[in-house]
Design an enzyme around this catalytic site. Structure first.
Site, mmCIF file in Angstrom:
data_model
loop_
_atom_site.group_PDB
_atom_site.id
_atom_site.type_symbol
_atom_site.label_atom_id
_atom_site.label_comp_id
_atom_site.label_asym_id
_atom_site.label_seq_id
_atom_site.Cartn_x
_atom_site.Cartn_y
_atom_site.Cartn_z
ATOM 1 N N CYS A 66 0.811 -1.216 0.000
ATOM 2 C CA CYS A 66 0.000 0.000 0.000
ATOM 3 C C CYS A 66 0.846 1.269 0.000
ATOM 4 O O CYS A 66 1.825 1.356 0.734
ATOM 5 C CB CYS A 66 -0.937 0.063 1.196
ATOM 6 S SG CYS A 66 -2.193 -1.186 1.181
ATOM 7 N N ARG A 118 6.807 -1.233 -3.743
ATOM 8 C CA ARG A 118 6.358 -1.751 -2.444
ATOM 9 C C ARG A 118 5.415 -2.947 -2.601
ATOM 10 O O ARG A 118 5.178 -3.653 -1.633
ATOM 11 C CB ARG A 118 5.629 -0.640 -1.663
ATOM 12 C CG ARG A 118 6.521 0.528 -1.332
ATOM 13 C CD ARG A 118 5.721 1.614 -0.664
ATOM 14 N NE ARG A 118 5.338 1.251 0.675
ATOM 15 C CZ ARG A 118 6.017 1.566 1.770
ATOM 16 N NH1 ARG A 118 7.139 2.236 1.668
ATOM 17 N NH2 ARG A 118 5.588 1.206 2.957
ATOM 18 N N TRP A 168 -2.745 -3.010 -1.600
ATOM 19 C CA TRP A 168 -2.372 -4.418 -1.449
ATOM 20 C C TRP A 168 -3.534 -5.041 -0.690
ATOM 21 O O TRP A 168 -3.798 -4.680 0.461
ATOM 22 C CB TRP A 168 -1.070 -4.496 -0.642
ATOM 23 C CG TRP A 168 -0.688 -5.860 -0.193
ATOM 24 C CD1 TRP A 168 -1.142 -6.514 0.909
ATOM 25 C CD2 TRP A 168 0.240 -6.738 -0.805
ATOM 26 N NE1 TRP A 168 -0.555 -7.739 1.020
ATOM 27 C CE2 TRP A 168 0.299 -7.904 -0.024
ATOM 28 C CE3 TRP A 168 1.039 -6.657 -1.951
ATOM 29 C CZ2 TRP A 168 1.116 -8.979 -0.347
ATOM 30 C CZ3 TRP A 168 1.857 -7.722 -2.265
ATOM 31 C CH2 TRP A 168 1.886 -8.874 -1.467
ATOM 32 N N ASN A 204 -3.661 3.347 4.437
ATOM 33 C CA ASN A 204 -2.739 2.211 4.612
ATOM 34 C C ASN A 204 -2.956 1.675 6.025
ATOM 35 O O ASN A 204 -3.125 2.470 6.953
ATOM 36 C CB ASN A 204 -1.277 2.654 4.514
ATOM 37 C CG ASN A 204 -0.883 3.024 3.104
ATOM 38 O OD1 ASN A 204 -1.651 2.856 2.165
ATOM 39 N ND2 ASN A 204 0.334 3.534 2.965
ATOM 40 N N GLY A 205 -2.882 0.369 6.179
ATOM 41 C CA GLY A 205 -3.057 -0.203 7.525
ATOM 42 C C GLY A 205 -4.309 -1.052 7.568
ATOM 43 O O GLY A 205 -4.898 -1.370 6.529
ATOM 44 N N GLU A 210 19.848 -17.607 3.962
ATOM 45 C CA GLU A 210 19.573 -16.417 3.162
ATOM 46 C C GLU A 210 19.620 -16.750 1.667
ATOM 47 O O GLU A 210 18.779 -16.289 0.891
ATOM 48 C CB GLU A 210 20.562 -15.303 3.537
ATOM 49 C CG GLU A 210 20.505 -14.056 2.684
ATOM 50 C CD GLU A 210 19.134 -13.383 2.638
ATOM 51 O OE1 GLU A 210 18.237 -13.741 3.411
ATOM 52 O OE2 GLU A 210 18.963 -12.514 1.771
ATOM 53 N N LYS A 218 16.599 -16.292 -0.982
ATOM 54 C CA LYS A 218 16.760 -15.493 -2.199
ATOM 55 C C LYS A 218 16.309 -16.284 -3.412
ATOM 56 O O LYS A 218 15.567 -15.789 -4.247
ATOM 57 C CB LYS A 218 18.232 -15.135 -2.342
ATOM 58 C CG LYS A 218 18.750 -13.784 -2.523
ATOM 59 C CD LYS A 218 18.310 -12.584 -1.820
ATOM 60 C CE LYS A 218 17.112 -12.568 -0.942
ATOM 61 N NZ LYS A 218 17.093 -11.571 0.089
ATOM 62 N N GLU A 245 12.410 -16.876 -3.407
ATOM 63 C CA GLU A 245 11.598 -15.674 -3.606
ATOM 64 C C GLU A 245 11.510 -15.247 -5.056
ATOM 65 O O GLU A 245 10.474 -14.770 -5.495
ATOM 66 C CB GLU A 245 12.233 -14.465 -2.914
ATOM 67 C CG GLU A 245 12.367 -14.495 -1.476
ATOM 68 C CD GLU A 245 12.875 -13.176 -0.950
ATOM 69 O OE1 GLU A 245 12.060 -12.422 -0.441
ATOM 70 O OE2 GLU A 245 14.096 -12.909 -1.045
ATOM 71 N N HIS A 256 20.600 -36.421 10.097
ATOM 72 C CA HIS A 256 19.420 -36.570 10.957
ATOM 73 C C HIS A 256 18.123 -36.441 10.166
ATOM 74 O O HIS A 256 17.079 -36.150 10.737
ATOM 75 C CB HIS A 256 19.490 -35.548 12.097
ATOM 76 C CG HIS A 256 20.737 -35.696 12.912
ATOM 77 N ND1 HIS A 256 20.950 -36.778 13.720
ATOM 78 C CD2 HIS A 256 21.850 -34.934 12.988
ATOM 79 C CE1 HIS A 256 22.144 -36.664 14.285
ATOM 80 N NE2 HIS A 256 22.721 -35.552 13.851
ATOM 81 N N LYS A 282 7.398 -5.055 -0.566
ATOM 82 C CA LYS A 282 8.673 -4.589 -0.017
ATOM 83 C C LYS A 282 8.576 -4.312 1.479
ATOM 84 O O LYS A 282 9.442 -4.693 2.239
ATOM 85 C CB LYS A 282 9.122 -3.333 -0.772
ATOM 86 C CG LYS A 282 10.477 -2.793 -0.339
ATOM 87 C CD LYS A 282 11.596 -3.743 -0.719
ATOM 88 C CE LYS A 282 12.960 -3.284 -0.271
ATOM 89 N NZ LYS A 282 13.904 -4.426 -0.259
HETATM 90 C C1 F6R Z 1 13.589 -10.871 1.458
HETATM 91 C C2 F6R Z 1 13.122 -9.688 2.122
HETATM 92 C C3 F6R Z 1 12.225 -9.854 3.295
HETATM 93 C C4 F6R Z 1 12.471 -8.740 4.312
HETATM 94 C C5 F6R Z 1 11.472 -8.823 5.466
HETATM 95 C C6 F6R Z 1 11.756 -7.793 6.527
HETATM 96 O O1 F6R Z 1 14.431 -10.586 0.388
HETATM 97 O O2 F6R Z 1 13.441 -8.600 1.722
HETATM 98 O O3 F6R Z 1 12.369 -11.113 3.876
HETATM 99 O O4 F6R Z 1 13.783 -8.867 4.789
HETATM 100 O O5 F6R Z 1 10.175 -8.642 4.976
HETATM 101 O O6 F6R Z 1 11.783 -6.502 6.001
HETATM 102 P P1 F6R Z 1 12.536 -5.323 6.720
HETATM 103 O O7 F6R Z 1 13.988 -5.625 6.661
HETATM 104 O O8 F6R Z 1 12.165 -4.091 5.945
HETATM 105 O O9 F6R Z 1 12.033 -5.292 8.129
#
Ligand code: F6R
Length: 605
Positions: A2, A27, A75, A101-102, A482, A486, A489, A505, A600
């Site tokens: 949003c 976002r 969103w 938003n919210g 991580e 990546k 996603e 295990h 985002k």
């Molecule tokens: C993955 C990614 C998300 C954010 C998570 C937390 O690539 O970007 O997993 O890391 O949503 O977001 P922030 O860091 O903004 O709190």
């Protein structure tokens, strides 16, 4: 998630709003809309569209003049993505428009009450209740109508409101969802994210929770939801408008991966103190005596930031010898945690707006804990809520998936660990060793980036996998986590990360030629143990891609990365795997910057 944009001034508003919405596209959203008015416009004129901002733009009529407007990217939470559910929402008489938003927690109850009074709803959204309540308020001013309405609301909001009878103003309010005012010359802007403002002004005022503002073309005032005036001194946004451009790259993700040498240089700049082999982190608000009295460190974050926190916990344990661990903030806040006065809590977030992290910080502060923030966005909610902290200075990160912020956050943790270590028992020579290692990082990252063509070839080779396993041990395990996140996603390939020590295990049962394993194999005291894991996989005919400091005999391919200090190797070993995920997703034709179902900033639960 949003986005809000608003403008009041003398310029043609619709193009400004559309441009602002485009800047917020990163976002994540599923529909968009805008409403405008102006001296020559009779009442409020609205356009909405399910889909992208360009779909909205296509619907804006040729003659659509106005000088005041609010716009939104939605969103979906309450109600599916559709034209009707897109914001703004208008009352039946088209006099009041709201973007929000919210989430309004008591929306169902309010809808039922309004419905019993004969209100017919045009959408399934929680936001629409705000529109009806404001329209039905008998207060004399728009500010008072909004204030009365907010008293009835439970939940979170960042809102912008226009009213046909008060066309000289936009009223905005914040509770848990960001609202930033942009101060121009005889024009004012409002947005939920500075990204939408920086092409027009870098003078901003960030509202606090419980604060409202009235924007007119040539002035603004801020006040609490109770009506008392607040002082708002504009600050200058550090990020330039150009930092939000693609800068010649095909995607933001690629741009942000390539920016890492500069980004790391920025987080180190001005912080290293060679004289005492330590670092200065000005905003910690933690003196040496307090730092010495910390008995434990607990790091909280979500997703990639949580993974950065896991590496951070390892750094704090090894350099400062303070027991440390990381936990997803989303889990922490729901398990009624025991809050210990001798524990230092650290909240990690790129955006500084992630709801679960913010809620955890608020819960901790309510229980009297000391909370530091490790945050990228200056002035964001988590940065403001924390008792102190450090910014990671990665610059704006536009791609939904985090790359440079992850790296910079880990470097920021290395700085924090070094700082705490040197106050406690880390020797001068070890401090010096880590500082030298940190200084080598930007050049070493550049060296890894030159391997892109080789990694691209590997991506082609592994892109047909239906699933991939990532393994690492101790410091390598969060790197594996991580890298696996990546890959899944942006390529949508299923991926799992396991500690290499856990293979026997259970997960070893999965190993077969069709399941490739990516193994993190640093040259450190665990090298032989990691090699043994490669043997186990090879014995089951598994394909192996190793990220290591030297060729691995048992691996089908090895990406050889430069060696740093053992404690800092994790920072470098993740970088080729960002490129691997990127090229795999490209190979599969994915939308790199906007992966499906993701946003985002996750500003709701
Ligand atoms: C993955 C990614 C998300 C954010 C998570 C937390 O690539 O970007 O997993 O890391 O949503 O977001 P922030 O860091 O903004 O709190």
């Amino acid at each position: 998630m949003c986005g809000i944009v608003g403008y009041i001034g003398r310029r043609d508003v619709a193009p400004l709003l559309l441009e602002g919405l485009q800047r917020l596209e990163y976002r994540g959203y599923d529909s968009a809309g805008l409403v405008i008015t102006g001296p020559k416009a009779a009442g409020l004129k609205m356009v909405k569209a399910k889909g992208r901002v360009r779909d909205l733009e296509a619907r804006v009529p040729k003659r659509f003049a106005g000088t005041t407007g609010i716009a939104h990217t939605r969103w979906a939470t309450h109600g599916a993505p559709s034209d009707e559910n897109a914001h703004p929402h208008l009352d039946p008489e088209n006099r009041v428009a709201v973007v929000h938003n919210g989430i309004i927690d008591n929306a169902a109850e309010l809808r039922a009450k309004l419905g019993a009074d004969g209100v017919v709803f045009a959408s399934e959204t929680d936001t629409e209740v705000l529109t009806h309540l404001i329209a039905r308020s008998e207060a004399d001013t728009l500010e008072e109508k909004v204030r009365q309405t907010l008293k009835l609301i439970e939940g979170t909001y960042g809102i912008a409101v226009m009213h046909a009878d008060f066309a000289d103003r936009i009223v905005v309010a914040r509770n848990g969802s960001p609202v930033v005012l942009g101060i121009g010359e005889k024009e004012m802007f409002v947005a939920s994210d500075v990204a939408a403002l920086v092409t027009h002004t870098r003078q901003v005022v960030t509202l606090d929770d419980g604060e409202m503002a009235t924007l007119k073309a040539d002035d603004f005032r801020t006040y609490t939801t109770e009506g008392s005036r607040t002082t708002a001194t504009p600050t200058t946004v550090e990020w330039e408008a150009e930092s939000y451009d693609m800068g010649g790259h095909d995607t933001y993700m690629h741009k942000e991966i390539c920016e890492q040498p500069d980004a790391v240089d920025r987080v180190l700049r001005g912080r290293i103190d060679d004289r005492f082999s330590t670092v200065h982190l000005g905003g910690l608000n933690l003196d040496a005596r307090e730092a010495r009295s910390i008995r434990r460190v607990k790091i909280l974050g979500c997703g990639t930031s949580y993974h950065a926190g896991l590496i951070g916990a390892g750094l704090i344990e090894s350099l400062a010898r303070i027991p440390a661990d990381a936990e997803p903030a989303s889990e922490f806040r729901y398990r009624n945690p025991v809050v210990d006065p001798d524990t230092l809590y650290v909240a990690v977030s790129q955006s500084g707006e992630t709801y679960d992290v913010l809620a955890a910080v608020q819960e901790l502060k309510r229980k009297g804990a000391r909370v530091l923030g490790v945050v990228n966005v200056v002035g964001s909610a988590i940065a403001r809520e924390a008792d102190g902290g450090t910014y990671v200075h990665a610059g704006p990160e536009v791609c939904v998936v985090s790359t440079k912020c992850f790296t910079n956050t880990v470097v920021a943790f290395a700085l924090l660990a070094l700082h705490l270590g040197r106050i406690r028992d880390l020797s001068v020579s070890d401090g010096k060793r880590i500082i030298e290692g940190l200084r080598r990082l930007p050049a070493q990252i550049s060296e890894i980036l030159t391997m892109e063509d080789e990694i691209k070839k590997l991506a082609k080779e592994y892109a047909d996998a239906k699933s991939m396993m990532f393994i690492g041990r101790v410091r390598g395990y969060p790197v594996a986590l991580e890298a696996s996140l990546k890959l899944k996603e942006i390529s949508y390939i299923h991926a799992e990360a396991y500690p290499a020590s856990e293979l026997k295990h259970g997960p070893l049962a999965l190993i077969e030629p069709a399941l490739p394993t990516v193994a993190i194999v640093p040259d450190d005291d665990l090298l032989e143990k990691n090699r043994a894991a490669l043997e186990e996989i090879k014995a089951r005919s598994g394909r192996i891609l190793a990220v290591a400091h030297q060729e691995q005999e048992k691996a089908d391919h090895t990406i050889v990365v430069p060696k740093n200090e053992d404690e800092l190797d994790a920072i470098l070993m993740g970088i080729p795997l960002q490129l691997l995920a990127y090229h795999t997703a490209l190979e599969l034709g994915r939308d790199i910057d906007k992966p499906r179902n993701l946003a985002k900033s996750v500003t709701v639960e």
